[in-house]
Write a protein that holds these residues in place. Sequence first.
Motif, PDB file in Angstrom:
ATOM      1  N   LEU A  26       0.817  -1.211   0.000  1.00 48.36           N
ATOM      2  CA  LEU A  26       0.000   0.000   0.000  1.00 48.36           C
ATOM      3  C   LEU A  26       0.855   1.268   0.000  1.00 48.36           C
ATOM      4  CD1 LEU A  26      -2.785   1.387   0.213  1.00 48.36           C
ATOM      5  CD2 LEU A  26      -2.554   1.185   2.706  1.00 48.36           C
ATOM      6  N   ASN A  36      -5.173   2.003  -6.949  1.00 47.90           N
ATOM      7  CA  ASN A  36      -6.057   1.446  -5.934  1.00 47.90           C
ATOM      8  C   ASN A  36      -6.161  -0.055  -6.221  1.00 47.90           C
ATOM      9  OD1 ASN A  36      -8.043   1.018  -7.943  1.00 47.90           O
ATOM     10  ND2 ASN A  36      -8.917   3.046  -7.586  1.00 47.90           N
ATOM     11  N   ILE A  55      -3.745  -6.083   2.022  1.00 43.57           N
ATOM     12  CA  ILE A  55      -3.637  -4.799   2.714  1.00 43.57           C
ATOM     13  C   ILE A  55      -4.217  -4.896   4.122  1.00 43.57           C
ATOM     14  CG2 ILE A  55      -4.446  -2.397   2.679  1.00 43.57           C
ATOM     15  CD1 ILE A  55      -4.214  -2.597  -0.438  1.00 43.57           C
TER      16      ILE A  55
END
Length: 104
Positions: A26, A36, A55
Amino acid sequence: MELIQLTPHSDVDPSQPLQAPGDILLHAYLIPNALNPARLARRTGIPATHIKAFIADTHPITPKIALRLSLAFDTTAFYWLALQARYDLERAKPVVRAYRPLVD
């Protein structure tokens, strides 16, 4: 041909703070590249749900995923697997500290 020399006492640098591979994904790769999970999923074929799970630290990075991430970010698959292995090993240490080595 040996790509990396491993010994029974190979270890990682303990001065480096422990980070989950998903945190590194991330903060070092997605955010700086304005990506994203959905965009990364389209570029790599990794399901967005898996990326979100990395994540969130609910799913480990597997060899197949490591290969795909290495292609997407110009790293090596070993890099991603080493991040995952270090993270898993450090989290397991408190559980196995009570055991003694078989060899003196």
